[in-house]
Design an enzyme around this catalytic site. Structure first.
Site, short mmCIF file in Angstrom:
data_model
loop_
_atom_site.label_atom_id
_atom_site.label_comp_id
_atom_site.label_asym_id
_atom_site.label_seq_id
_atom_site.Cartn_x
_atom_site.Cartn_y
_atom_site.Cartn_z
N LYS A 67 105.60 119.56 8.03
CA LYS A 67 105.48 119.04 6.67
C LYS A 67 104.22 118.19 6.46
O LYS A 67 103.66 118.17 5.36
CB LYS A 67 106.73 118.24 6.29
N GLY A 130 115.95 106.87 9.77
CA GLY A 130 114.82 107.66 10.25
C GLY A 130 113.56 107.36 9.46
O GLY A 130 113.62 106.98 8.29
N ARG A 155 113.92 104.08 15.12
CA ARG A 155 113.95 103.83 16.56
C ARG A 155 112.68 103.11 17.02
O ARG A 155 112.71 102.34 17.98
CB ARG A 155 114.12 105.14 17.32
N ARG A 159 106.19 104.14 14.79
CA ARG A 159 106.11 105.55 14.45
C ARG A 159 106.70 105.83 13.06
O ARG A 159 107.05 106.96 12.75
CB ARG A 159 106.84 106.38 15.51
#
Length: 285
Positions: A67, A130, A155, A159
């Site tokens: 994506k 997420g 997490r 990132r």
């Protein structure tokens, strides 16, 4: 000339997009074939170079992990995708005889349509699980639903760049929080969008099912639809909340793709056969 479209991703064998699109094109009487093609990020530039030599293409659906990478392979990005830097759709257009590949993000419309159909409240207390590419669409969708802020459980905050970029682009205030605190954090939320891969939310579900976790009654959209029901969906429903399967999001974003690929409206008759193709209940109009 027969036209061609496909869904790209890696892995791709689980995708329900072929069933949805084929049902729609048959109902519309559109001569468009639609397949699933396994393409990695590394293979994408070569694949798109080959597509450029084949005039029968009218559209591509794009899923993980492509994506973000697909943005570099199109001539223009329009709509939400231009702000987010993440696209899930490529429409092949002809501008005065010059072919153009135009990127869109129909995931945003897919999320808004799916949670709206489930009865999510306006301006809900919202959470996203997420921080990857689909979270960007979720953040944009929350803004469209009237949210001013949201909590994002990740997490690794280092990132979560796509989520942060999306929030900045649409003007949504976000708080990045550690995933290990997600079970308690989502319990009383009005709307939760899990963008995690299949089974990745199982640990959160176990925590949510544990003693002393209060709250319930909100709407959960779990974009992972295989296997279904997911562990988190089962626990959420037992706690009195409404559950929206990822197939609902897939349906509504596919409707937008089909409009782009065919240039035609998608009416209730088309949506009904799309629902039939993947086992969703028909809509109530």
């Amino acid at each position: 000339m027969s036209r061609r479209a496909a869904v790209l991703g890696h892995p791709i064998g689980h995708s329900k997009s072929p069933a949805l699109h084929r049902a729609a094109y048959a109902q519309l009487g559109a001569d468009i074939s639609y397949t699933a093609i396994d393409v990695t990020v590394e293979q994408l530039p070569g694949f798109m170079a080959g597509v450029a030599e084949q005039p029968e293409w009218c559209g591509l659906s794009v899923t993980m992990p492509l994506k973000s990478a697909m943005v570099a392979e199109v001539d223009e990005v329009r709509g939400a995708g231009a702000h987010l830097g993440v696209i899930n759709t490529v429409a092949f257009e002809n501008d005065g005889g010059i072919p153009r590949r135009v990127g869109y993000n129909t995931d945003v419309a897919g999320i808004v349509g799916a949670v709206g159909y489930a009865g999510a409240a306006e301006r809900p207390d919202a959470v996203v699980l997420g921080g990857g590419g689909t979270s960007a669409a979720a953040i944009a969708a929350l803004r469209e639903l009237g949210c001013d802020s949201a909590r994002i459980y990740v997490r690794d905050a280092g990132r979560a760049g796509e989520a942060v970029k999306a929030a900045d682009a649409v003007g949504l205030a976000i708080e990045l929080l550690p995933m290990e605190r997600a079970a308690e954090g989502i319990a009383a939320a009005g709307l939760v969008v899990s963008t995690l891969p299949p089974r990745a939310a199982d640990g959160i579900a176990d925590g949510l099912a544990g003693p002393g976790v209060e709250g319930g009654g909100g709407v959960l959209l779990d974009v992972a639809y295989d296997p279904w029901p997911s562990r988190i969906a089962e626990v959420w429903q037992r706690r009195g909340g409404a559950v929206v399967p990822g197939l609902e999001m897939l349906l509504y974003q596919a409707v937008e793709q089909i409009k782009l690929f065919t240039g035609r409206d998608v009416g209730a008759d088309v949506i009904d056969v799309m629902c039939d193709s993947v086992g969703l209940p028909r809509r109530v109009y």
